[in-house]
Design a protein around this motif. Structure first.
Motif, short mmCIF file in Angstrom:
data_model
loop_
_atom_site.label_atom_id
_atom_site.label_comp_id
_atom_site.label_asym_id
_atom_site.label_seq_id
_atom_site.Cartn_x
_atom_site.Cartn_y
_atom_site.Cartn_z
N MET A 111 0.83 -1.21 0.00
CA MET A 111 0.00 0.00 0.00
C MET A 111 0.86 1.26 0.00
O MET A 111 0.49 2.27 -0.61
CB MET A 111 -0.93 -0.01 1.22
CG MET A 111 -2.03 -1.07 1.16
SD MET A 111 -3.05 -0.96 -0.33
CE MET A 111 -3.74 0.68 -0.19
N ALA A 112 2.02 1.20 0.65
CA ALA A 112 2.93 2.35 0.62
C ALA A 112 3.44 2.57 -0.81
O ALA A 112 3.56 3.72 -1.27
CB ALA A 112 4.10 2.11 1.57
N ARG A 147 -9.55 -2.76 -0.14
CA ARG A 147 -10.30 -2.26 -1.29
C ARG A 147 -10.62 -0.78 -1.19
O ARG A 147 -10.42 -0.02 -2.15
CB ARG A 147 -11.59 -3.07 -1.47
CG ARG A 147 -11.35 -4.47 -2.00
CD ARG A 147 -12.62 -5.18 -2.34
NE ARG A 147 -13.48 -5.42 -1.19
CZ ARG A 147 -14.45 -6.32 -1.14
NH1 ARG A 147 -14.69 -7.08 -2.21
NH2 ARG A 147 -15.19 -6.48 -0.07
N VAL A 148 -11.14 -0.35 -0.04
CA VAL A 148 -11.49 1.06 0.11
C VAL A 148 -10.25 1.94 0.00
O VAL A 148 -10.27 2.98 -0.66
CB VAL A 148 -12.20 1.28 1.46
CG1 VAL A 148 -12.36 2.79 1.74
CG2 VAL A 148 -13.57 0.61 1.46
N LEU A 149 -9.15 1.51 0.62
CA LEU A 149 -7.91 2.29 0.57
C LEU A 149 -7.40 2.40 -0.87
O LEU A 149 -6.92 3.46 -1.29
CB LEU A 149 -6.84 1.64 1.44
CG LEU A 149 -7.11 1.68 2.96
CD1 LEU A 149 -6.03 0.88 3.69
CD2 LEU A 149 -7.15 3.12 3.46
N LEU A 150 -7.50 1.31 -1.63
CA LEU A 150 -7.06 1.35 -3.03
C LEU A 150 -7.89 2.34 -3.83
O LEU A 150 -7.36 3.13 -4.62
CB LEU A 150 -7.16 -0.05 -3.64
CG LEU A 150 -6.10 -1.06 -3.19
CD1 LEU A 150 -6.49 -2.47 -3.63
CD2 LEU A 150 -4.73 -0.69 -3.75
N ARG A 240 -16.47 0.94 -7.03
CA ARG A 240 -16.36 2.36 -6.72
C ARG A 240 -16.86 2.59 -5.31
O ARG A 240 -17.53 1.74 -4.71
CB ARG A 240 -17.17 3.21 -7.70
CG ARG A 240 -18.68 3.13 -7.49
CD ARG A 240 -19.44 4.01 -8.46
NE ARG A 240 -20.88 3.95 -8.20
CZ ARG A 240 -21.81 4.46 -9.02
NH1 ARG A 240 -21.43 5.05 -10.15
NH2 ARG A 240 -23.09 4.37 -8.71
N LEU A 241 -16.53 3.74 -4.75
CA LEU A 241 -17.04 4.13 -3.44
C LEU A 241 -18.39 4.80 -3.61
O LEU A 241 -18.62 5.53 -4.57
CB LEU A 241 -16.06 5.09 -2.76
CG LEU A 241 -14.69 4.50 -2.39
CD1 LEU A 241 -13.77 5.60 -1.89
CD2 LEU A 241 -14.83 3.40 -1.36
N SER A 242 -19.29 4.54 -2.68
CA SER A 242 -20.60 5.17 -2.74
C SER A 242 -20.48 6.67 -2.51
O SER A 242 -19.46 7.17 -2.02
CB SER A 242 -21.52 4.56 -1.67
OG SER A 242 -21.02 4.87 -0.38
N LYS A 243 -21.50 7.40 -2.88
CA LYS A 243 -21.48 8.86 -2.70
C LYS A 243 -21.35 9.24 -1.24
O LYS A 243 -20.78 10.29 -0.91
CB LYS A 243 -22.74 9.47 -3.31
CG LYS A 243 -22.82 9.35 -4.82
CD LYS A 243 -24.08 9.99 -5.37
CE LYS A 243 -24.14 9.86 -6.89
NZ LYS A 243 -25.37 10.48 -7.45
N GLY A 245 -19.61 7.60 0.82
CA GLY A 245 -18.23 7.32 1.19
C GLY A 245 -18.12 6.16 2.17
O GLY A 245 -19.01 5.94 3.00
N GLY A 246 -17.03 5.42 2.06
CA GLY A 246 -16.77 4.36 3.02
C GLY A 246 -17.36 3.01 2.69
O GLY A 246 -16.94 2.00 3.25
N THR A 247 -18.36 2.97 1.83
CA THR A 247 -18.96 1.69 1.43
C THR A 247 -18.73 1.46 -0.06
O THR A 247 -18.56 2.40 -0.84
CB THR A 247 -20.47 1.66 1.73
OG1 THR A 247 -21.12 2.73 1.03
CG2 THR A 247 -20.72 1.82 3.22
N LEU A 248 -18.76 0.19 -0.44
CA LEU A 248 -18.44 -0.20 -1.81
C LEU A 248 -19.68 -0.43 -2.66
O LEU A 248 -20.74 -0.83 -2.14
CB LEU A 248 -17.61 -1.49 -1.80
CG LEU A 248 -16.22 -1.40 -1.18
CD1 LEU A 248 -15.61 -2.80 -1.09
CD2 LEU A 248 -15.32 -0.50 -2.01
#
Length: 287
Positions: A111-112, A147-150, A240-243, A245-248
Motif C-alpha cells: 500500500m505504501a 479495497r477502500v484504501l485502493l 467504486r465508493l458510494s457517494k 463514502g466508506g462503502t463499496l
C-alpha cells in the motif's frame, strides 16, 4: 476413461506401454475455436502455411532460490524475491500500471508503494477475483481490507464475475470453465511486462518459490493490455465508493442499463456472512 499411472507406464513392459498409448489416442479431442482470444487465427494454420507471426523483445527470466521456504528468514526471502523485483519494476513506472493478480493482498509495504504511485499521478488499474470467483475465501478476507484504501488512492479496481465470464462467447473453450482469474501479469508504461506465477500476496513474497519472465516489448505489452481490458470490460465488476463514502458498490450492465450492487456479487448470504465473520481473525502473513 481409465487413468493410467505414469509410474506403470515408465516401469511397465512393452504391452502395457502400448495399451496406455492406445487409450490416450482414443481420448476425446478438444475442439479449439477457430480464432484465439484476440481474434487471431490458430498457430497450427500458420505453421502449415510456413509463416508464423512473431513479436520480438528482450526477455529475462527471474526465479526465487529453492532454499527460500526453508533456509531464509522472511526478511531475507522478501529482499531477494521475485515479488521484490516486480515491485521494483512497478516503482519505475512513469505513466501507468495495469496488472492482474488472482490473489491480491498488498500489505503495508504494497500500500505504501501504491500510495507513491498515486502521488506521482501514475494510473493504476487492477483486476482480481471477486469473492464468488475466488477459490480461497480466506485470501479474500485479506484483500477486502484494502479495497477502500485502493479506491481512495485513485486505483481502478475490477473483480471477475463468474457468470459474465462463463457466458461470454468470446472466451471460446474457456467460457465453459468456472469463470476464475488465474493470470498473474503486470504491464508498465505500455512497454515493460511481467508474466509469471507470483500473486501479489504475502505467501508469494516470503514462502512460495515463484518465477516469471520480464519482457521489454511495446508490441507484446499492447497485446497483453488488450487481454486485460477485454477481461475487465466484458467479464468483471468495476468497484467504486458510494457517494456517502466508506462503502463499496459493484457496477455491471444489463444491455445498455447500468446495474449497481451494494454487496459482494454472486456470493450467497451464507458465503458473505462466513467471510465477514472470519475476516478480523485471519493472520495476513499466512494469506
Amino acid at each position: 476413461m481409465q487413468a493410467w499411472p505414469i509410474e506403470d507406464i515408465v516401469q511397465g513392459d512393452e504391452a502395457s506401454m502400448r495399451m496406455a498409448l492406445e487409450m490416450a489416442a482414443r481420448a476425446p479431442k478438444i475442439e479449439l475455436p477457430s480464432v484465439d482470444f484476440l481474434g487471431y487465427g490458430s498457430v497450427a494454420e500458420e505453421l502449415e502455411s510456413g509463416r508464423i507471426g512473431l513479436l520480438w523483445g528482450e526477455a529475462r527470466a527471474i526465479a526465487d532460490p529453492p532454499t527460500k521456504p526453508t533456509a531464509m528468514t522472511d526478511s531475507e526471502a522478501y529482499a531477494t524475491s521475485v515479488t521484490m523485483k516486480v515491485w521494483s519494476m512497478l516503482m519505475h513506472a512513469q505513466v501507468d500500471v495495469e496488472m492482474t493478480s488472482p490473489y491480491l493482498v498488498p500489505g503495508v509495504r504494497g500500500m505504501a508503494a501504491f500510495a507513491d504511485l498515486g502521488r506521482r499521478k501514475i494510473k493504476l488499474t487492477m483486476l482480481t477475483n471477486s469473492l464468488a470467483a475466488n477459490d480461497e475465501p480466506l485470501v479474500h478476507t485479506g484483500y477486502r481490507r484494502y479495497r477502500v484504501l485502493l479506491l481512495e488512492g485513485g486505483a481502478d479496481l475490477y473483480e471477475i464475475s463468474p457468470k459474465r465470464t462463463t457466458s461470454n462467447e468470446r472466451f471460446g473453450m474457456f467460457g465453459t470453465s468456472i469463470g476464475r482469474l488465474h493470470a498473474k501479469t503486470v504491464v508498465v508504461d505500455s512497454r515493460h511486462l511481467f508474466i509469471g506465477s507470483m500473486n501479489l500476496d504475502p505467501r508469494s513474497a516470503t514462502q512460495n518459490t515463484e518465477m516469471g519472465i520480464g519482457i521489454d516489448s511495446p508490441e507484446l505489452a499492447r497485446e497483453l493490455i488488450r487481454i486485460i481490458r477485454i477481461g475487465k470490460l466484458q467479464s468483471a465488476y468495476r468497484l467504486r465508493l458510494s457517494k456517502e463514502g466508506g462503502t463499496l458498490e459493484w457496477l455491471t450492465n444489463d444491455g445498455d442499463k447500468e446495474i449497481v450492487l451494494t454487496h459482494e456479487p454472486e456470493a450467497s448470504l451464507l458465503h458473505r456472512f462466513y467471510n465477514s465473520l472470519i475476516a478480523p481473525i485471519v493472520p495476513e502473513a499466512l494469506l
